[in-house]
Design a protein around this motif. Structure first.
Motif, PDB file in Angstrom:
ATOM      1  N   TYR A 142       0.833  -1.208   0.000  1.00  0.00           N
ATOM      2  CA  TYR A 142       0.000   0.000   0.000  1.00  0.00           C
ATOM      3  C   TYR A 142       0.868   1.258   0.000  1.00  0.00           C
ATOM      4  O   TYR A 142       0.603   2.202  -0.737  1.00  0.00           O
ATOM      5  CB  TYR A 142      -0.924  -0.010   1.219  1.00  0.00           C
ATOM      6  N   ASP A 143       1.910   1.272   0.817  1.00  0.00           N
ATOM      7  CA  ASP A 143       2.756   2.463   0.958  1.00  0.00           C
ATOM      8  C   ASP A 143       3.560   2.775  -0.292  1.00  0.00           C
ATOM      9  O   ASP A 143       3.941   3.927  -0.510  1.00  0.00           O
ATOM     10  CB  ASP A 143       3.705   2.305   2.149  1.00  0.00           C
ATOM     11  N   THR A 144       3.838   1.783  -1.124  1.00  0.00           N
ATOM     12  CA  THR A 144       4.662   2.019  -2.314  1.00  0.00           C
ATOM     13  C   THR A 144       3.848   2.390  -3.554  1.00  0.00           C
ATOM     14  O   THR A 144       4.419   2.712  -4.581  1.00  0.00           O
ATOM     15  CB  THR A 144       5.502   0.771  -2.644  1.00  0.00           C
ATOM     16  N   GLU A 145       2.544   2.343  -3.462  1.00  0.00           N
ATOM     17  CA  GLU A 145       1.720   2.581  -4.653  1.00  0.00           C
ATOM     18  C   GLU A 145       1.481   4.062  -4.907  1.00  0.00           C
ATOM     19  O   GLU A 145       1.308   4.853  -3.985  1.00  0.00           O
ATOM     20  CB  GLU A 145       0.377   1.868  -4.516  1.00  0.00           C
ATOM     21  N   ASN A 146       1.466   4.430  -6.187  1.00  0.00           N
ATOM     22  CA  ASN A 146       1.192   5.810  -6.601  1.00  0.00           C
ATOM     23  C   ASN A 146      -0.263   6.014  -7.001  1.00  0.00           C
ATOM     24  O   ASN A 146      -0.663   7.131  -7.283  1.00  0.00           O
ATOM     25  CB  ASN A 146       2.090   6.180  -7.786  1.00  0.00           C
ATOM     26  N   PHE A 147      -1.037   4.935  -7.067  1.00  0.00           N
ATOM     27  CA  PHE A 147      -2.428   5.001  -7.475  1.00  0.00           C
ATOM     28  C   PHE A 147      -3.307   4.671  -6.278  1.00  0.00           C
ATOM     29  O   PHE A 147      -2.932   3.855  -5.440  1.00  0.00           O
ATOM     30  CB  PHE A 147      -2.704   4.024  -8.620  1.00  0.00           C
ATOM     31  N   PRO A 148      -4.485   5.266  -6.200  1.00  0.00           N
ATOM     32  CA  PRO A 148      -5.338   5.005  -5.031  1.00  0.00           C
ATOM     33  C   PRO A 148      -5.845   3.559  -4.994  1.00  0.00           C
ATOM     34  O   PRO A 148      -6.151   2.969  -6.034  1.00  0.00           O
ATOM     35  CB  PRO A 148      -6.492   5.985  -5.196  1.00  0.00           C
ATOM     36  N   ALA A 149      -5.930   3.041  -3.787  1.00  0.00           N
ATOM     37  CA  ALA A 149      -6.488   1.705  -3.595  1.00  0.00           C
ATOM     38  C   ALA A 149      -7.961   1.744  -3.953  1.00  0.00           C
ATOM     39  O   ALA A 149      -8.610   2.800  -3.896  1.00  0.00           O
ATOM     40  CB  ALA A 149      -6.295   1.261  -2.149  1.00  0.00           C
ATOM     41  N   ARG A 150      -8.510   0.597  -4.300  1.00  0.00           N
ATOM     42  CA  ARG A 150      -9.916   0.534  -4.690  1.00  0.00           C
ATOM     43  C   ARG A 150     -10.512  -0.823  -4.371  1.00  0.00           C
ATOM     44  O   ARG A 150      -9.808  -1.814  -4.257  1.00  0.00           O
ATOM     45  CB  ARG A 150     -10.081   0.858  -6.167  1.00  0.00           C
ATOM     46  N   PHE A 151     -11.811  -0.821  -4.227  1.00  0.00           N
ATOM     47  CA  PHE A 151     -12.586  -2.054  -4.139  1.00  0.00           C
ATOM     48  C   PHE A 151     -13.071  -2.327  -5.546  1.00  0.00           C
ATOM     49  O   PHE A 151     -13.680  -1.467  -6.181  1.00  0.00           O
ATOM     50  CB  PHE A 151     -13.762  -1.867  -3.182  1.00  0.00           C
TER      51      PHE A 151
END
Length: 169
Positions: A142-151
């Motif tokens: 999660y911390d390394t991602e540049n895109f928002p998390a999503r369901f």
């Protein structure tokens, strides 16, 4: 004489192999996800074979994991995916999605509309709605991602899938 028999057998085998090749390749291959559609909380979505509404989604960031709790209302209209029908097939196609990284399916327990815990393998179309599903993903990812998390919820349309996504941030 033996030579003609072998030649005839070889021709028959070639014809059968060609027919089998044509039969296997006659149907279109599933293209995977061909479109992502963003939805909002409370929006009623009419997808092929299922109507659904995401009532709430809460993400909690722990020290080692990120937890997602989603409350979703499902109305089966003949949903079919991966050899399964109905609500269990739908829940199996729901993910806590971190783009270009990990996408995790729900944990093995759902909570039905009456507050009872149910194994997702025992879900039927008679289960009281809405369902509450939980998901877990790694905090490091999660911390390394540049895109928002999503369901995300994958719904097949015959040749591929539409990905219905709710942005969590």
């Amino acid at each position: 004489m033996k030579r003609k028999v072998w030649l005839a057998a070889a021709v028959v085998l070639c014809v059968l192999a060609g027919l089998r090749y044509w039969q296997v390749n006659a149907n279109p291959v599933c293209r995977g996800v061909d479109k992502e559609i963003f939805v909002k909380k409370g929006q009623e979505v009419h997808a092929p074979g299922i109507d659904f509404k995401i009532l709430s989604a809460k993400m909690v960031k722990g020290k080692e994991n990120v937890y997602l709790t989603v409350k979703v209302d499902l109305k089966d209209r003949g949903y079919y995916a991966d050899g399964k029908h109905g609500i269990i097939a739908a829940v199996n196609n729901m993910y806590f999605n971190m783009p270009y990284s990990l996408s995790n399916p729900s944990n093995n327990v759902a909570i039905d509309g009456r507050g009872h815990k149910i194994s997702i393998w025992n879900l039927t179309n008679k289960i009281p709605q809405p369902l509450t599903l939980t998901f877990t993903n790694l905090r490091d990812w999660y911390d390394t991602e540049n895109f928002p998390a999503r369901f995300s919820f994958l719904v097949g349309d015959g040749n591929g899938y539409k990905k219905y996504s709710l942005l969590l941030e």
